[in-house]
Motif scaffolding. Structure first.
Motif, mmCIF file in Angstrom:
data_model
loop_
_atom_site.group_PDB
_atom_site.id
_atom_site.type_symbol
_atom_site.label_atom_id
_atom_site.label_comp_id
_atom_site.label_asym_id
_atom_site.label_seq_id
_atom_site.Cartn_x
_atom_site.Cartn_y
_atom_site.Cartn_z
ATOM 1 N N ALA A 128 0.544 -1.143 -0.093
ATOM 2 C CA ALA A 128 0.165 0.226 -0.164
ATOM 3 C C ALA A 128 0.632 0.996 -0.307
ATOM 4 O O ALA A 128 1.997 1.306 0.251
ATOM 5 C CB ALA A 128 -1.340 -0.009 0.750
ATOM 6 N N PRO A 178 0.861 4.660 1.470
ATOM 7 C CA PRO A 178 -0.941 5.455 2.233
ATOM 8 C C PRO A 178 -0.448 7.674 1.182
ATOM 9 O O PRO A 178 0.621 7.328 1.533
ATOM 10 C CB PRO A 178 -0.552 5.620 3.608
ATOM 11 C CG PRO A 178 0.676 4.634 3.893
ATOM 12 C CD PRO A 178 1.391 4.429 1.969
ATOM 13 N N ARG A 179 -1.499 8.286 1.705
ATOM 14 C CA ARG A 179 -1.358 9.751 2.378
ATOM 15 C C ARG A 179 -0.528 9.681 2.663
ATOM 16 O O ARG A 179 -0.805 8.995 4.730
ATOM 17 C CB ARG A 179 -2.660 9.822 2.202
ATOM 18 C CG ARG A 179 -2.948 12.006 1.539
ATOM 19 C CD ARG A 179 -4.023 12.171 1.985
ATOM 20 N NE ARG A 179 -3.823 13.660 1.428
ATOM 21 C CZ ARG A 179 -3.429 14.278 0.253
ATOM 22 N NH1 ARG A 179 -4.127 13.537 -1.139
ATOM 23 N NH2 ARG A 179 -3.140 15.390 -0.389
ATOM 24 N N TYR A 198 5.465 -0.228 5.086
ATOM 25 C CA TYR A 198 4.131 -0.477 4.213
ATOM 26 C C TYR A 198 5.546 -0.684 3.022
ATOM 27 O O TYR A 198 6.411 0.269 2.427
ATOM 28 C CB TYR A 198 3.402 0.604 3.937
ATOM 29 C CG TYR A 198 2.381 1.492 4.344
ATOM 30 C CD1 TYR A 198 1.140 0.647 3.548
ATOM 31 C CD2 TYR A 198 2.697 2.083 4.797
ATOM 32 C CE1 TYR A 198 -0.264 0.546 4.591
ATOM 33 C CE2 TYR A 198 1.876 3.029 5.390
ATOM 34 C CZ TYR A 198 -0.084 1.904 5.393
ATOM 35 O OH TYR A 198 -1.289 1.785 5.894
ATOM 36 N N ASP A 215 6.252 0.029 -1.022
ATOM 37 C CA ASP A 215 5.218 1.149 -1.552
ATOM 38 C C ASP A 215 6.495 1.947 -2.369
ATOM 39 O O ASP A 215 7.220 1.693 -2.426
ATOM 40 C CB ASP A 215 5.087 1.579 -0.667
ATOM 41 C CG ASP A 215 4.474 3.221 -1.328
ATOM 42 O OD1 ASP A 215 4.460 3.179 -2.507
ATOM 43 O OD2 ASP A 215 3.917 4.022 -0.743
#
Length: 214
Positions: free
Chosen positions: A11, A13-14, A104, A107
Motif C-alpha cells: 500500500a 498511504p497518504r 508499508y 510501497d
C-alpha cells in the motif's frame, strides 16, 4: 503470505494533507539515477581537470566509503531514533522519514529518497567534505559519495522488488528482509552489509525472516 497481507505491505498511504507535498513524497525508483548521473559525470570530468587520474580514483573510493558509513549510521541512529522535538513532533518526524517504510515496506513509490530530501544531504556532504579535503580533492570525493547514494537507493528498491540470482544478491536481500520482518535493531547496512559485521549488528547464522513485520 496471503493476498490481503501482500496488499497491505504494498500500500501507498497518504502522508500529507497538501496534494503537492504528498505527490512529491512519491518518486519513481529511477529518479536518483536520472537526477544524479549527469551531476556525477560532471563532477568526475571536472575533477580530472584539477587532479590526476589516480587521485580522482582515490577520491571516488574515499567518497564511496564515506557514503557507506552514512548509510549505516544514518539508518541505525537517524531512521530508528525518535528525537525529542518540540510540540511532540518527534514520532511524526521519525514516521515520515522511515517509520512508514516499515509499515508499508513494498510501497514502490517510497523506496528511494525524493530529491527534496537527497539534495540537502548532498549539500551537507559538500559542506563537510570541502573543509576536510580542500577544494580540488573535494570534488571526486563528493562524486564518490553521490555514487554510493545512488547505488544504495537502487539496491534498496531491488531488495524489495527484485529477484536475485547470485549468492551475494540473495544474501543482501535476505539480510534486508530480516531487518524488516525479524529484528529491526540489526541489519542497518542496506547495500553496505559489511558494517553490520564490523559494528556488531549483524544477524546470526540461521536466522530467517519471520511472519511478523516490525
Amino acid at each position: 503470505m496471503t493476498q490481503e497481507r501482500t496488499e497491505a505491505l504494498d500500500a501507498s498511504p497518504r502522508l500529507f494533507e497538501s496534494d503537492l507535498l504528498d505527490k512529491m513524497s512519491r518518486v519513481h525508483h529511477l529518479t536518483p539515477v536520472i537526477v544524479y548521473t549527469p551531476i556525477f559525470l560532471g563532477l568526475v570530468f571536472y575533477s580530472l581537470s584539477l587532479n590526476g587520474v589516480a587521485l580522482v580514483l582515490l577520491g571516488l573510493i574515499v567518497g564511496y566509503l564515506a557514503w557507506t558509513l552514512t548509510e549505516y549510521f544514518g539508518h541505525r541512529y537517524l531512521f530508528h531514533t525518535v528525537f525529542p522535538l518540540p510540540f511532540g513532533l518527534g514520532p511524526r518526524f521519525q514516521f515520515l522519514i522511515h517509520g512508514v517504510h516499515h509499515i508499508y515496506p513494498n510501497d514502490p513509490l517510497r523506496l528511494v529518497m525524493p530529491p527534496l530530501l537527497s539534495g540537502p544531504i548532498m549539500l551537507i556532504a559538500l559542506a563537510i567534505i570541502r573543509p576536510i579535503f580542500g577544494g580540488s580533492f573535494a570534488w571526486p570525493v563528493l562524486a564518490g559519495f553521490m555514487a554510493g547514494y545512488v547505488i544504495y537507493d537502487c539496491v534498496h528498491y531491488w531488495t524489495h522488488h527484485g529477484q536475485p540470482t547470485s549468492d551475494f544478491g540473495k544474501l543482501v536481500k535476505r539480510l534486508h528482509m530480516l531487518h524488516h520482518f525479524r529484528d529491526a535493531e540489526k541489519g542497518f547496512g542496506v547495500h553496505a552489509i559489511w558494517w553490520d559485521y564490523v559494528f556488531g549488528t549483524a544477524y546470526q547464522k540461521g536466522e530467517t525472516p519471520g511472519s511478523k513485520a516490525v
